[in-house]
Design an enzyme around this catalytic site. Sequence first.
Site, short mmCIF file in Angstrom:
data_model
loop_
_atom_site.label_atom_id
_atom_site.label_comp_id
_atom_site.label_asym_id
_atom_site.label_seq_id
_atom_site.Cartn_x
_atom_site.Cartn_y
_atom_site.Cartn_z
N ASP A 17 17.10 25.75 41.06
CA ASP A 17 18.07 26.36 42.26
C ASP A 17 19.26 25.69 42.02
OD1 ASP A 17 16.30 27.93 43.71
OD2 ASP A 17 15.11 26.09 44.44
N HIS A 47 17.37 33.46 39.92
CA HIS A 47 18.58 33.16 39.33
C HIS A 47 19.78 34.18 40.31
CE1 HIS A 47 16.75 31.13 35.50
NE2 HIS A 47 16.40 30.96 36.74
#
Length: 425
Positions: A17, A47
């Site tokens: 992340d 993503h």
Amino acid sequence: MTGAGRHTIVVDLGYGDAGKGTVVDLLCADGPVGAVIRFNGGAQAAHNVVAPDGRHHTFAQFGSGTLHGVPTHLSRFMVVDPLALAAEAEQLNALGVPDPFGLLTVDAQALLSTPWHVAANRLRELGRGAGRHGSCGMGVGETTAYALCHPDAPRAGDTLDPARLRHRLAAVRDRLTDELGELGGPPLDEVVSVFRAFGSIVSVVDGPSTLRRLLETGRCVFEGAQGVLLDEWFGWHPYTTWSTTTFDNAETLLAQAGHEALRLGVVRTYTTRHGAGPLVTEDASLTAALPERHNGTGRWQGAFRVGHFDAVAHRYAVEVAGGVDALAVTHLDVPDRVPELAICPAYTLAGPSGSTLDRLLPGRRGDLAYQERLTALLGRARPARLDRPAHWASAIGALLDAPVLIESYGPSLTDKRVLGGALAA
């Protein structure tokens, strides 16, 4: 070796992340890129890319350069989920990508994840109760574990052989059902049909020759998934992934084709993780102050947790990954908005000695008992102090002993600064 400096490997130096997708998006916008090559993980990747025109997509299996029309190659190190891939292709088509599958090649040796792998993954995690490891619930680890035990695990190339595909899919269903009980899921015929359609629509290819061609034709970006601190061998066991999250897989592929690449590590200005496992710098006030629309609490992953920048853990990630050539530092807009945010350069360990620690000593690859001891040690660790730097990017670069190549102040590529010139070689 040829091609040194032309290609780039993008790896997250945290728990995932950190912004790999937005960095890959920028790399694909800065000069021609022949392909994005995925080299670990599977459909659990998330993503996020926000285009300057406001379009948003959470990339899972397609590369994060797809909105620029950059092709994706799924290498043999990927776990491919045809059902999730079809859903993602529909989403990309709705965003204006006319033929997503036309931009995709898949190594015939890539493992296939099935609905029964997904169900088994979730059953095992539920069975752990309060001792859950944390999982995306997408069956990626289950698929990998199954393949280690069964050489006939289904692979992308099997979708081109109907009889072999049916036999191997039935074996997955039957073996996992025998072990865990009724798994549910769609009928075998339906799964066979969908997987055969996958084989007819997607270009299933010989991996080495395709990769060699891509690398010789133009600049490529290798897009990693998850983060080094979740690595199957060097993460905090058992709160890890069944995937090598360092540069290793990408460099194996590159070396086999006679190429090299820039090693680009990605970090935020603060450290985050999803679900269970150590997060030494965790601060509930930061979690409350920094909610994320795309990183909430998940049924399988658990809560999204936020802490101060953990220089000790990120230095460890750099070390076990074999070093980095450069950094991309994301979320640089946050320190101005959150004045209490700081950097933790060292830990204090609970206990009679109260010793201070600024380096975590890496163990040997495969020594999971050592990784468990590291996990226990981190359970006793607290920030020794918290420092507030005047210039965040340069401070992080100094702490991780690497130059900062990219500064990111927001989600879009227009929010980025590239230091030291163009990214294209």
